[in-house]
Design a protein around this motif. Structure first.
Motif, PDB file in Angstrom:
ATOM      1  N   ARG A 172       0.857  -1.186   0.000  1.00 38.28           N
ATOM      2  CA  ARG A 172       0.000   0.000   0.000  1.00 38.28           C
ATOM      3  C   ARG A 172       0.891   1.233   0.000  1.00 38.28           C
ATOM      4  NH1 ARG A 172      -5.305  -0.758   1.455  1.00 38.28           N
ATOM      5  NH2 ARG A 172      -5.447   1.399   2.143  1.00 38.28           N
ATOM      6  N   ALA A 173       1.067   1.811  -1.172  1.00 40.32           N
ATOM      7  CA  ALA A 173       1.974   2.959  -1.278  1.00 40.32           C
ATOM      8  C   ALA A 173       1.623   3.748  -2.537  1.00 40.32           C
ATOM      9  CB  ALA A 173       3.416   2.470  -1.315  1.00 40.32           C
ATOM     10  N   ASP A 174       2.513   4.660  -2.884  1.00 37.92           N
ATOM     11  CA  ASP A 174       2.376   5.445  -4.109  1.00 37.92           C
ATOM     12  C   ASP A 174       2.510   4.493  -5.316  1.00 37.92           C
ATOM     13  OD1 ASP A 174       2.928   6.962  -6.357  1.00 37.92           O
ATOM     14  OD2 ASP A 174       4.680   7.967  -5.506  1.00 37.92           O
ATOM     15  N   PRO A 175       1.459   4.349  -6.132  1.00 37.99           N
ATOM     16  CA  PRO A 175       1.542   3.399  -7.258  1.00 37.99           C
ATOM     17  C   PRO A 175       2.291   3.935  -8.476  1.00 37.99           C
ATOM     18  CG  PRO A 175      -0.612   4.463  -7.235  1.00 37.99           C
ATOM     19  CD  PRO A 175       0.130   4.982  -6.012  1.00 37.99           C
ATOM     20  N   PHE A 176       2.626   5.229  -8.493  1.00 40.42           N
ATOM     21  CA  PHE A 176       3.117   5.811  -9.750  1.00 40.42           C
ATOM     22  C   PHE A 176       4.532   5.379 -10.143  1.00 40.42           C
ATOM     23  CE2 PHE A 176      -0.473   8.366  -8.397  1.00 40.42           C
ATOM     24  CZ  PHE A 176      -1.268   8.222  -9.521  1.00 40.42           C
ATOM     25  N   PRO A 177       5.452   5.141  -9.191  1.00 39.14           N
ATOM     26  CA  PRO A 177       6.733   4.561  -9.653  1.00 39.14           C
ATOM     27  C   PRO A 177       6.512   3.225 -10.356  1.00 39.14           C
ATOM     28  CG  PRO A 177       6.946   5.386  -7.400  1.00 39.14           C
ATOM     29  CD  PRO A 177       5.475   5.465  -7.747  1.00 39.14           C
ATOM     30  N   ALA A 178       5.585   2.426  -9.854  1.00 36.14           N
ATOM     31  CA  ALA A 178       5.313   1.133 -10.513  1.00 36.14           C
ATOM     32  C   ALA A 178       4.721   1.360 -11.908  1.00 36.14           C
ATOM     33  CB  ALA A 178       4.377   0.281  -9.655  1.00 36.14           C
ATOM     34  N   VAL A 179       3.807   2.328 -12.038  1.00 37.38           N
ATOM     35  CA  VAL A 179       3.252   2.645 -13.370  1.00 37.38           C
ATOM     36  C   VAL A 179       4.402   2.922 -14.342  1.00 37.38           C
ATOM     37  CG1 VAL A 179       2.018   4.419 -14.723  1.00 37.38           C
ATOM     38  CG2 VAL A 179       1.043   3.588 -12.545  1.00 37.38           C
ATOM     39  N   HIS A 180       5.308   3.800 -13.911  1.00 38.50           N
ATOM     40  CA  HIS A 180       6.369   4.216 -14.826  1.00 38.50           C
ATOM     41  C   HIS A 180       7.339   3.076 -15.134  1.00 38.50           C
ATOM     42  CE1 HIS A 180       8.949   6.834 -17.045  1.00 38.50           C
ATOM     43  NE2 HIS A 180       9.982   6.504 -16.282  1.00 38.50           N
ATOM     44  N   HIS A 181       7.705   2.319 -14.120  1.00 38.33           N
ATOM     45  CA  HIS A 181       8.679   1.246 -14.365  1.00 38.33           C
ATOM     46  C   HIS A 181       8.068   0.115 -15.201  1.00 38.33           C
ATOM     47  CE1 HIS A 181      10.721   3.009 -10.605  1.00 38.33           C
ATOM     48  NE2 HIS A 181      11.241   3.538 -11.703  1.00 38.33           N
ATOM     49  N   LEU A 182       6.775  -0.106 -15.057  1.00 39.68           N
ATOM     50  CA  LEU A 182       6.108  -1.076 -15.936  1.00 39.68           C
ATOM     51  C   LEU A 182       6.147  -0.585 -17.385  1.00 39.68           C
ATOM     52  CD1 LEU A 182       3.236  -1.873 -13.474  1.00 39.68           C
ATOM     53  CD2 LEU A 182       4.454  -3.682 -14.708  1.00 39.68           C
ATOM     54  N   LEU A 183       5.835   0.685 -17.581  1.00 39.59           N
ATOM     55  CA  LEU A 183       5.866   1.224 -18.952  1.00 39.59           C
ATOM     56  C   LEU A 183       7.289   1.189 -19.518  1.00 39.59           C
ATOM     57  CD1 LEU A 183       3.324   4.168 -18.614  1.00 39.59           C
ATOM     58  CD2 LEU A 183       3.166   2.273 -20.248  1.00 39.59           C
ATOM     59  N   LEU A 184       8.255   1.514 -18.669  1.00 39.87           N
ATOM     60  CA  LEU A 184       9.648   1.464 -19.126  1.00 39.87           C
ATOM     61  C   LEU A 184      10.027   0.020 -19.494  1.00 39.87           C
ATOM     62  CD1 LEU A 184      12.296   3.052 -19.532  1.00 39.87           C
ATOM     63  CD2 LEU A 184      12.841   2.537 -17.120  1.00 39.87           C
ATOM     64  N   ALA A 185       9.580  -0.918 -18.675  1.00 36.42           N
ATOM     65  CA  ALA A 185       9.840  -2.337 -18.949  1.00 36.42           C
ATOM     66  C   ALA A 185       9.274  -2.708 -20.319  1.00 36.42           C
ATOM     67  CB  ALA A 185       9.206  -3.204 -17.865  1.00 36.42           C
ATOM     68  N   HIS A 186       8.053  -2.273 -20.569  1.00 41.21           N
ATOM     69  CA  HIS A 186       7.434  -2.509 -21.875  1.00 41.21           C
ATOM     70  C   HIS A 186       8.318  -1.934 -22.992  1.00 41.21           C
ATOM     71  CE1 HIS A 186       4.669  -2.025 -25.253  1.00 41.21           C
ATOM     72  NE2 HIS A 186       5.112  -0.779 -25.293  1.00 41.21           N
ATOM     73  N   GLY A 187       8.690  -0.670 -22.829  1.00 40.74           N
ATOM     74  CA  GLY A 187       9.450   0.008 -23.887  1.00 40.74           C
ATOM     75  C   GLY A 187      10.795  -0.654 -24.161  1.00 40.74           C
ATOM     76  N   LEU A 188      11.433  -1.162 -23.101  1.00 43.99           N
ATOM     77  CA  LEU A 188      12.715  -1.846 -23.272  1.00 43.99           C
ATOM     78  C   LEU A 188      12.529  -3.230 -23.891  1.00 43.99           C
ATOM     79  CD1 LEU A 188      14.238  -0.907 -19.795  1.00 43.99           C
ATOM     80  CD2 LEU A 188      15.080  -0.066 -22.013  1.00 43.99           C
ATOM     81  N   ALA A 189      11.377  -3.848 -23.603  1.00 43.50           N
ATOM     82  CA  ALA A 189      11.131  -5.195 -24.137  1.00 43.50           C
ATOM     83  C   ALA A 189      10.821  -5.164 -25.636  1.00 43.50           C
ATOM     84  CB  ALA A 189       9.978  -5.858 -23.384  1.00 43.50           C
ATOM     85  N   VAL A 190      10.263  -4.060 -26.131  1.00 37.09           N
ATOM     86  CA  VAL A 190       9.847  -4.023 -27.544  1.00 37.09           C
ATOM     87  C   VAL A 190      11.028  -4.299 -28.485  1.00 37.09           C
ATOM     88  CG1 VAL A 190       8.891  -2.558 -29.385  1.00 37.09           C
ATOM     89  CG2 VAL A 190       7.778  -2.629 -27.133  1.00 37.09           C
ATOM     90  N   PRO A 191      12.150  -3.560 -28.380  1.00 41.54           N
ATOM     91  CA  PRO A 191      13.260  -3.885 -29.292  1.00 41.54           C
ATOM     92  C   PRO A 191      13.862  -5.268 -29.031  1.00 41.54           C
ATOM     93  CG  PRO A 191      13.874  -2.103 -27.760  1.00 41.54           C
ATOM     94  CD  PRO A 191      12.410  -2.353 -27.581  1.00 41.54           C
ATOM     95  N   ALA A 192      13.809  -5.726 -27.772  1.00 38.43           N
ATOM     96  CA  ALA A 192      14.327  -7.072 -27.466  1.00 38.43           C
ATOM     97  C   ALA A 192      13.504  -8.118 -28.223  1.00 38.43           C
ATOM     98  CB  ALA A 192      14.283  -7.328 -25.960  1.00 38.43           C
ATOM     99  N   LEU A 193      12.192  -7.942 -28.235  1.00 38.95           N
ATOM    100  CA  LEU A 193      11.332  -8.888 -28.958  1.00 38.95           C
ATOM    101  C   LEU A 193      11.509  -8.761 -30.458  1.00 38.95           C
ATOM    102  CD1 LEU A 193       8.054  -8.582 -26.849  1.00 38.95           C
ATOM    103  CD2 LEU A 193       9.540 -10.606 -27.041  1.00 38.95           C
ATOM    104  N   ARG A 194      11.655  -7.518 -30.925  1.00 43.99           N
ATOM    105  CA  ARG A 194      11.800  -7.339 -32.377  1.00 43.99           C
ATOM    106  C   ARG A 194      13.053  -8.030 -32.887  1.00 43.99           C
ATOM    107  NH1 ARG A 194       7.647  -4.979 -34.064  1.00 43.99           N
ATOM    108  NH2 ARG A 194       6.730  -3.105 -33.150  1.00 43.99           N
ATOM    109  N   SER A 195      14.144  -7.979 -32.102  1.00 43.48           N
ATOM    110  CA  SER A 195      15.334  -8.629 -32.638  1.00 43.48           C
ATOM    111  C   SER A 195      15.275 -10.141 -32.450  1.00 43.48           C
ATOM    112  CB  SER A 195      16.630  -8.011 -32.100  1.00 43.48           C
ATOM    113  OG  SER A 195      16.685  -8.176 -30.730  1.00 43.48           O
ATOM    114  N   ALA A 196      14.615 -10.605 -31.367  1.00 40.79           N
ATOM    115  CA  ALA A 196      14.545 -12.063 -31.152  1.00 40.79           C
ATOM    116  C   ALA A 196      13.460 -12.718 -31.995  1.00 40.79           C
ATOM    117  CB  ALA A 196      14.292 -12.349 -29.674  1.00 40.79           C
ATOM    118  N   SER A 197      12.460 -11.939 -32.392  1.00 46.52           N
ATOM    119  CA  SER A 197      11.287 -12.535 -33.039  1.00 46.52           C
ATOM    120  C   SER A 197      10.874 -11.708 -34.245  1.00 46.52           C
ATOM    121  CB  SER A 197      10.157 -12.603 -31.990  1.00 46.52           C
ATOM    122  OG  SER A 197       9.040 -13.294 -32.462  1.00 46.52           O
ATOM    123  N   PRO A 198      11.786 -11.590 -35.231  1.00 50.90           N
ATOM    124  CA  PRO A 198      11.459 -10.741 -36.375  1.00 50.90           C
ATOM    125  C   PRO A 198      10.232 -11.286 -37.106  1.00 50.90           C
ATOM    126  CG  PRO A 198      13.510 -11.960 -36.772  1.00 50.90           C
ATOM    127  CD  PRO A 198      13.083 -12.266 -35.369  1.00 50.90           C
ATOM    128  N   GLY A 199       9.383 -10.391 -37.544  1.00 54.05           N
ATOM    129  CA  GLY A 199       8.202 -10.847 -38.274  1.00 54.05           C
ATOM    130  C   GLY A 199       6.983 -11.051 -37.397  1.00 54.05           C
TER     131      GLY A 199
END
Ligand code: FCB
Length: 438
Positions: A172-199
């Motif tokens: 039970r705390a401020d949820p906004f750091p988690a919001v941001h780090h989840l979005l950052l995680a998403h953004g970092l995963a996108v190029p990782a997936l694109r290079s591992a799973s082209p197409g």
């Protein structure tokens, strides 16, 4: 109401909700194992330890999917199984052998406990750990997965898990750091997936909702703006416009200073996507509170907003049945963030089903699904680039804090024997798929 010929007709599940086998194949504990072991967290003291035993029964479950004619299946890969992904290897091969497209979500809420002990989603490092995980899964399955979703409903992870603590890890705390780090995680995963799973297509699944004011009085309209900001725009804006909404940043001043956002993060988060997945269950009806209320709401509004019951029928969750919310949300996503291919990645209803003489007569679920498919078709006719629909869920399963008491499946599960019984809704959905529409 016929859907396009190449429409993806699917059903969705998530690892912790169906797999069981929590100590097999090298799986390490997750925050949901820990949370479920704490007294009072889950109805009836249920845990996901055995769930539907899908881990051992996946081959039969794939046959079940084939018998319904599914053309796509959305599952999640458990991060706690990262050391040994052979189970998913076999699952994906079984799906492809039956002509079913594998659609994989990398995070459906089961954070490894060791990552939580390092701070979980409040720690920026978790975003980098997640990108590593994406690369590992991508390397293993990337040649066969048709579409990826980085995260499932980051709103729930942040607001329910780290804000009001009704989901794991129960903080039970401020949820906004988690919001941001989840979005950052998403953004970092996108190029990782694109290079591992082209197409393969890469997207995210968001619990987008239609938020309506209870009256058109300015205070109620403003309450709807706040909730829309905290439910929808806080995710869609950084993903598709590269910025957090200014009004949300102002509204949340008393809770957070957004100091965790670093230069370059929003460029990472707004990496272009091939598609967006939306999970829809019910609309929100909100108004201004006459005096600040503390109703346990997951929305940190300082008690300024009250949720009103939506008039009309509800499901066994108490969730309003209103397909117009799905239509409006699909139109809105396209208008404000498109054009982009859209998939309904979850939609469905819990009802108190019982097996009678080997059948489950779940007429209410058929009505729910029919109404929502009709609403999806309306959106399609109005120009939404809707590519597929995934019913939630293939099987009855572990419904988080509600345990096994809430049944969302097209297929009934007897938790004593793990017997699967297709409900009337499953047979109805099979006929819809065969016909290509309603
Ligand atoms: C969604 C979740 C899914 C399921 C449904 C009912 O929020 O993504 O796992 O619990 O609700």
């Amino acid at each position: 109401m016929i859907f396009p010929r190449d429409f993806w007709w699917g059903a969705a599940t998530a690892a912790y909700q169906i797999e069981g086998a929590v100590a097999e194949g090298g799986r390490v504990p997750s925050i949901w194992d820990t949370f479920a072991a704490q007294p009072g967290r889950i109805d009836n003291g249920d845990t996901g330890a055995r769930a539907t035993d899908h881990y051992h029964r996946f081959a039969d479950d794939v046959e079940l999917m084939a018998s319904l004619g599914l053309s796509a299946y959305r599952f999640s890969v458990a991060w706690p199984r990262a050391a040994n992904l052979d189970f998913y290897d076999r699952l994906v091969d079984a799906l492809l052998a039956r002509g079913i497209r594998p659609v994989a979500t990398l995070y459906h809420w089961d954070l490894p406990q060791w990552v939580e002990e390092g701070g979980g989603w409040t720690n920026r490092d978790t975003a980098y750990r997640f990108a590593d995980h994406a690369a590992v899964v991508g390397a293993k399955l990337g040649d066969r997965v048709a579409m990826w979703h980085t995260l499932n409903e980051p709103w729930c992870s942040a607001f329910l898990g780290y804000g009001i603590g009704v989901h794991a890890p129960g903080r039970r705390a401020d949820p906004f750091p988690a919001v941001h780090h989840l979005l950052l995680a998403h953004g970092l995963a996108v190029p990782a997936l694109r290079s591992a799973s082209p197409g393969s297509a890469v997207g995210i699944a968001l619990n987008a909702g239609t938020v309506r004011p209870v009256t058109d009085a300015p205070a109620d309209v403003d309450a709807a703006r706040r909730i829309d900001g905290l439910l929808n725009r806080i995710f869609f804006d950084p993903l598709f416009r590269g910025a957090y909404p200014a009004d949300v940043v102002t509204d949340t001043e008393a809770v957070t200073d957004w100091g965790f956002v670093r230069d370059g993060d929003l460029a990472t988060i707004s990496a272009p996507l091939d598609a967006v997945g939306v999970n829809y269950y019910q609309p929100d009806l909100v108004g201004a509170a006459a005096a600040p209320v503390d109703d346990g709401s997951p929305y940190p509004t300082g008690g300024r907003v009250v949720h009103h019951p939506v008039p009309g029928p509800v499901t066994d969750m108490g969730w309003a049945i209103d397909p117009t919310g799905l239509r409006d949300m699909l139109l809105r996503v396209t208008r404000d963030y498109g054009p982009i291919p859209v998939y309904v990645t979850e939609n469905g209803a819990a009802f108190a089903d019982t097996v009678v003489d080997g059948a489950v007569h779940d007429a209410a679920r058929i009505d729910y699904l029919r109404g929502h498919l009709a609403a999806a078709h309306e959106a399609l006719s109005a120009g939404v680039d809707l590519r597929g629909y995934f019913a939630w869920s293939l099987l009855d399963n572990f419904e988080w804090a509600f345990g096994y008491g809430k049944r969302f499946g097209l297929v009934h599960v007897d938790y004593a024997t793990f017997t699967r019984t297709p409900k009337d809704s499953a047979l109805w959905y099979r006929d819809v798929i065969a016909r290509g529409g309603l």
